[in-house]
Design a protein around this motif. Sequence first.
Motif: not given
Length: 282
Positions: A5, A269-270, A273
Amino acid sequence: MTSTTRPFRSLLYIPGSKERALDKARALPVDAILFDLEDAVMPEAKVEARATLLAALGEGGYGKRAKIVRINALDTEWGEGDVAALKGADIDAILLPKVNSAKDIDRLAALCDVPIWAMMETPLAIFNALEIAAHPRIEGFVAGTNDLAKELNCRTRPDRLPMQMALQTMLMAARAHGVVATDGVYNQFKDEAGLEAECEQGRDLGFDGKTLIHPAQVEIANRVFAPSEAEIDLARRQIEAFEAVLASGQGVAVVDGKIVENLHVETAKKTLAQAEAIAEAG
């Protein structure tokens, strides 16, 4: 943040032997520092470089930047000594050069308890990329494009066509096993247009970021490998449109004239993020 992440847009090589460079790195807006005990340090200075690097790491001040140390290859007279010296040091990973197979990772794993990154810089490394990426201790790949070019005897071209098979094989192996994948260095550090073009190519291929040899390259890598405002806006609108259709139970989600399916939402969504991770890293 975990390695999956946290952002790795920019990874700057810093010689472990240069106190001034080690100090300057504390203020650079890089995502990761590759403290180098290998190529950037002359043979006669390698032992002293360990002490210099350990002193800098002990002093701290590197903030949220990932601290990765490239040691010398384990088949050199300095490799195992590097690993021993780093035990207990405040680092996030060890970068192992001249990896050829998962057996090389096994050897390092037996000597340390920190995550391992692999320099992918030999033909054998590329052919064995899948088994290397599958190793439970591996968290990242670094493309060693200079060494690969030497091994392949290929010409240097702006489009890097002779390197594409190696880059894509490495990248696919990394993606198959959730490993961070970073592109090789751009040698002409004063050529901003060339660097940006190569960063754009690396980003188009799917790399997480680029390894750098000079602080002047950081801004371009950070910008190119971050989601643009347009990409962030599109991601938000895709998610909103898809969720609206799910809530109503009818129709098809469409954004900018294109159908939005679940796979597009996952990508969106990635993207969000990644933007959040970059903001968190500061």
